[in-house]
Design a protein around this motif. Structure first.
Motif, PDB file in Angstrom:
ATOM      1  N   GLU A 128      45.971  40.530  36.937  1.00 34.67           N
ATOM      2  CA  GLU A 128      45.429  40.191  38.252  1.00 34.67           C
ATOM      3  C   GLU A 128      44.058  39.535  38.112  1.00 34.67           C
ATOM      4  O   GLU A 128      43.752  38.535  38.776  1.00 34.67           O
ATOM      5  CB  GLU A 128      45.332  41.451  39.102  1.00 34.67           C
ATOM      6  CG  GLU A 128      44.784  41.228  40.497  1.00 34.67           C
ATOM      7  CD  GLU A 128      44.636  42.519  41.277  1.00 34.67           C
ATOM      8  OE1 GLU A 128      43.911  42.502  42.293  1.00 34.67           O
ATOM      9  OE2 GLU A 128      45.235  43.531  40.863  1.00 34.67           O
ATOM     10  N   VAL A 129      43.218  40.113  37.249  1.00 35.24           N
ATOM     11  CA  VAL A 129      41.889  39.542  37.026  1.00 35.24           C
ATOM     12  C   VAL A 129      42.008  38.149  36.403  1.00 35.24           C
ATOM     13  O   VAL A 129      41.276  37.224  36.768  1.00 35.24           O
ATOM     14  CB  VAL A 129      41.052  40.472  36.117  1.00 35.24           C
ATOM     15  CG1 VAL A 129      39.731  39.803  35.721  1.00 35.24           C
ATOM     16  CG2 VAL A 129      40.786  41.798  36.807  1.00 35.24           C
ATOM     17  N   PHE A 130      42.934  37.996  35.473  1.00 30.65           N
ATOM     18  CA  PHE A 130      43.135  36.727  34.778  1.00 30.65           C
ATOM     19  C   PHE A 130      43.436  35.604  35.757  1.00 30.65           C
ATOM     20  O   PHE A 130      42.991  34.463  35.581  1.00 30.65           O
ATOM     21  CB  PHE A 130      44.294  36.898  33.794  1.00 30.65           C
ATOM     22  CG  PHE A 130      44.221  36.024  32.576  1.00 30.65           C
ATOM     23  CD1 PHE A 130      43.203  36.157  31.650  1.00 30.65           C
ATOM     24  CD2 PHE A 130      45.212  35.077  32.326  1.00 30.65           C
ATOM     25  CE1 PHE A 130      43.150  35.371  30.513  1.00 30.65           C
ATOM     26  CE2 PHE A 130      45.164  34.279  31.198  1.00 30.65           C
ATOM     27  CZ  PHE A 130      44.129  34.429  30.286  1.00 30.65           C
ATOM     28  N   GLU A 131      44.183  35.910  36.806  1.00 28.77           N
ATOM     29  CA  GLU A 131      44.591  34.905  37.783  1.00 28.77           C
ATOM     30  C   GLU A 131      43.595  34.762  38.934  1.00 28.77           C
ATOM     31  O   GLU A 131      43.738  33.845  39.749  1.00 28.77           O
ATOM     32  CB  GLU A 131      45.967  35.268  38.348  1.00 28.77           C
ATOM     33  CG  GLU A 131      47.119  35.025  37.370  1.00 28.77           C
ATOM     34  CD  GLU A 131      47.395  33.552  37.172  1.00 28.77           C
ATOM     35  OE1 GLU A 131      46.625  32.914  36.422  1.00 28.77           O
ATOM     36  OE2 GLU A 131      48.362  33.044  37.758  1.00 28.77           O
ATOM     37  N   HIS A 132      42.591  35.642  39.016  1.00 33.14           N
ATOM     38  CA  HIS A 132      41.627  35.568  40.113  1.00 33.14           C
ATOM     39  C   HIS A 132      40.830  34.264  40.055  1.00 33.14           C
ATOM     40  O   HIS A 132      40.355  33.852  38.998  1.00 33.14           O
ATOM     41  CB  HIS A 132      40.662  36.752  40.053  1.00 33.14           C
ATOM     42  CG  HIS A 132      39.574  36.674  41.088  1.00 33.14           C
ATOM     43  ND1 HIS A 132      39.808  36.881  42.432  1.00 33.14           N
ATOM     44  CD2 HIS A 132      38.242  36.370  40.969  1.00 33.14           C
ATOM     45  CE1 HIS A 132      38.669  36.729  43.099  1.00 33.14           C
ATOM     46  NE2 HIS A 132      37.710  36.426  42.244  1.00 33.14           N
ATOM     47  N   ARG A 145      45.241  45.951  35.119  1.00 27.64           N
ATOM     48  CA  ARG A 145      44.911  44.951  36.130  1.00 27.64           C
ATOM     49  C   ARG A 145      44.441  43.658  35.479  1.00 27.64           C
ATOM     50  O   ARG A 145      43.929  42.776  36.161  1.00 27.64           O
ATOM     51  CB  ARG A 145      43.840  45.490  37.077  1.00 27.64           C
ATOM     52  CG  ARG A 145      44.254  46.767  37.794  1.00 27.64           C
ATOM     53  CD  ARG A 145      43.349  47.062  38.971  1.00 27.64           C
ATOM     54  NE  ARG A 145      43.465  46.035  39.994  1.00 27.64           N
ATOM     55  CZ  ARG A 145      42.811  46.097  41.156  1.00 27.64           C
ATOM     56  NH1 ARG A 145      42.046  47.118  41.434  1.00 27.64           N
ATOM     57  NH2 ARG A 145      42.923  45.108  42.031  1.00 27.64           N
ATOM     58  N   TRP A 146      44.575  43.558  34.163  1.00 34.39           N
ATOM     59  CA  TRP A 146      44.090  42.361  33.487  1.00 34.39           C
ATOM     60  C   TRP A 146      44.788  41.111  33.992  1.00 34.39           C
ATOM     61  O   TRP A 146      44.156  40.068  34.144  1.00 34.39           O
ATOM     62  CB  TRP A 146      44.264  42.495  31.972  1.00 34.39           C
ATOM     63  CG  TRP A 146      43.115  43.176  31.298  1.00 34.39           C
ATOM     64  CD1 TRP A 146      43.121  44.377  30.658  1.00 34.39           C
ATOM     65  CD2 TRP A 146      41.768  42.692  31.199  1.00 34.39           C
ATOM     66  NE1 TRP A 146      41.871  44.682  30.177  1.00 34.39           N
ATOM     67  CE2 TRP A 146      41.021  43.661  30.492  1.00 34.39           C
ATOM     68  CE3 TRP A 146      41.115  41.555  31.655  1.00 34.39           C
ATOM     69  CZ2 TRP A 146      39.663  43.506  30.217  1.00 34.39           C
ATOM     70  CZ3 TRP A 146      39.763  41.401  31.385  1.00 34.39           C
ATOM     71  CH2 TRP A 146      39.055  42.352  30.682  1.00 34.39           C
ATOM     72  N   VAL A 149      39.400  33.051  36.512  1.00 30.98           N
ATOM     73  CA  VAL A 149      38.797  33.872  35.460  1.00 30.98           C
ATOM     74  C   VAL A 149      39.476  33.604  34.123  1.00 30.98           C
ATOM     75  O   VAL A 149      38.816  33.482  33.085  1.00 30.98           O
ATOM     76  CB  VAL A 149      38.886  35.362  35.834  1.00 30.98           C
ATOM     77  CG1 VAL A 149      38.455  36.243  34.653  1.00 30.98           C
ATOM     78  CG2 VAL A 149      38.030  35.667  37.046  1.00 30.98           C
TER      79      VAL A 149
END
Length: 356
Positions: free
Chosen positions: A91-95, A88-89, A108
């Protein structure tokens, strides 16, 4: 030959099989190119503009004096692994944080890259490490290791349409209601300092099998690569097949009223010695195909008119359709033998025991 930085990778991509493809651009245009390249048997490298001065990137650039991370983040996210179990990195990167506090609006990935840039110091090393974290299927490089500023000559801002005004800043140029005539690039520390290219980016272009320009904001994401002298020279000299991907619709502000062939004329004005092999355009976005074909031929290339837009959304490229068009462009573009200087460079690399 460029000396490899300590702590960097030759490439996070496996060193076997596939064409070496280098995509130059920024923002959503570069993302769509990388998404298409991921569907082909290529080893992609993204060379990204570093002149953004708006939004989260602009804030971090002004507050910390770092490269604007937004376009770099988008390129990394486009190359990130999405199918690993529990991954999920990306997804987190683009949050992006909401709310109204100091973090509001920051992605993020922008904050992570800013932290890496401060801790590591070297942007190339920092991006390689971020690529490892995301399981990136290719490499992301900044076109310069120092933040740059865009300056444009713009007409149509006065009652007299012949009056040219100078506008500075990526956001200001991208949103001007006038007509952009020409752009220049400066080192952010002062307009008298010539922008310097990242050596690894220059090497990537010289060693590529295929180089792609566009789609994207023409004056602020595509043309800036031609305004960095070492990168400009590498694009002219490389024996790679050169493919231009045109936008689907004119961009309000930057290219309002531009025809597809006008994009090529502007490209030629900023890089008169640049020759291309193929120009990919959406068949439904080209009102006068013969004009585009002649414009492509004037640059030494062939126009490939294919349906590459999302059905029902003519302003968006379809990655699958674009991948098919690019595969055709790679196959039909006239392969050029490396020039004498590039040949000598390759011999020297092999003599020194470097990997191909």
């Amino acid at each position: 030959m460029t000396t490899r930085r300590a702590g960097t990778l030759d490439s996070p991509t496996p060193r076997h099989g596939g064409l070496r493809a280098v995509a130059l651009g920024g923002g959503h245009g570069l993302q769509i190119t990388l998404a298409a390249l991921r569907r082909l048997a290529v080893r992609p490298t993204a060379v990204v503009t570093v002149a953004d001065d708006g939004g989260s990137s602009g804030r971090l650039r002004r507050e910390l004096g770092l490269l604007p991370p937004g376009d770099l983040r988008k390129a990394l996210a486009a190359l990130a692994t999405h199918d690993a179990p529990g991954m999920r990195w990306s997804e987190v990167f683009e949050h992006r944080f909401g709310g109204h506090g100091a973090l509001a609006g920051h992605a993020v990935g922008n904050l992570l890259l800013a932290g890496l840039l401060e801790v590591v110091g070297d942007p190339v090393v920092a991006l390689d490490q971020a690529g490892l974290l995301l399981g990136a299927s290719g490499r992301v490089l900044p076109m310069s290791t120092e933040p740059l500023d865009i300056e444009a000559d713009v007409a149509g801002l006065d009652e007299d349409p012949a009056v040219i005004r100078r506008i500075r800043g990526q956001v200001a140029v991208a949103t001007t209601p006038g007509r952009v005539k020409r752009v220049r690039l400066h080192n952010a520390t002062g307009p008298t300092r010539t922008p310097r290219a990242t050596p690894e980016a220059v090497d990537a272009v010289l060693d590529a099998d295929v180089v792609l320009l566009g789609p994207g904001s023409w004056f602020t994401s595509v043309l800036p690569h031609l305004l960095v002298p070492e990168l400009h020279e590498a694009l002219v000299r490389t024996a790679a097949r050169k493919v231009v991907v045109l936008n689907l619709v004119p961009q309000p502000g930057e290219t309002a009223g531009f025809s597809p062939e006008q994009h090529l004329h502007v490209l030629s004005e900023h890089a008169p010695r640049l020759r291309v092999d193929a120009v990919v355009a959406d068949v439904d976005s080209v009102p006068t195909p013969d004009r585009l074909r002649r414009a492509a031929e004037s640059l030494g290339g062939t126009a490939l008119l294919r349906r590459v837009a999302v059905v029902g959304a003519p302003e968006r490229h379809d990655p699958e359709a674009l991948a098919a068009a690019l595969a055709e462009a790679f196959a039909t573009a006239g392969a050029q033998g490396r020039d004498a200087e590039s040949g000598r460079r390759g011999v020297a690399r092999r003599a020194e025991g470097e990997e191909d």
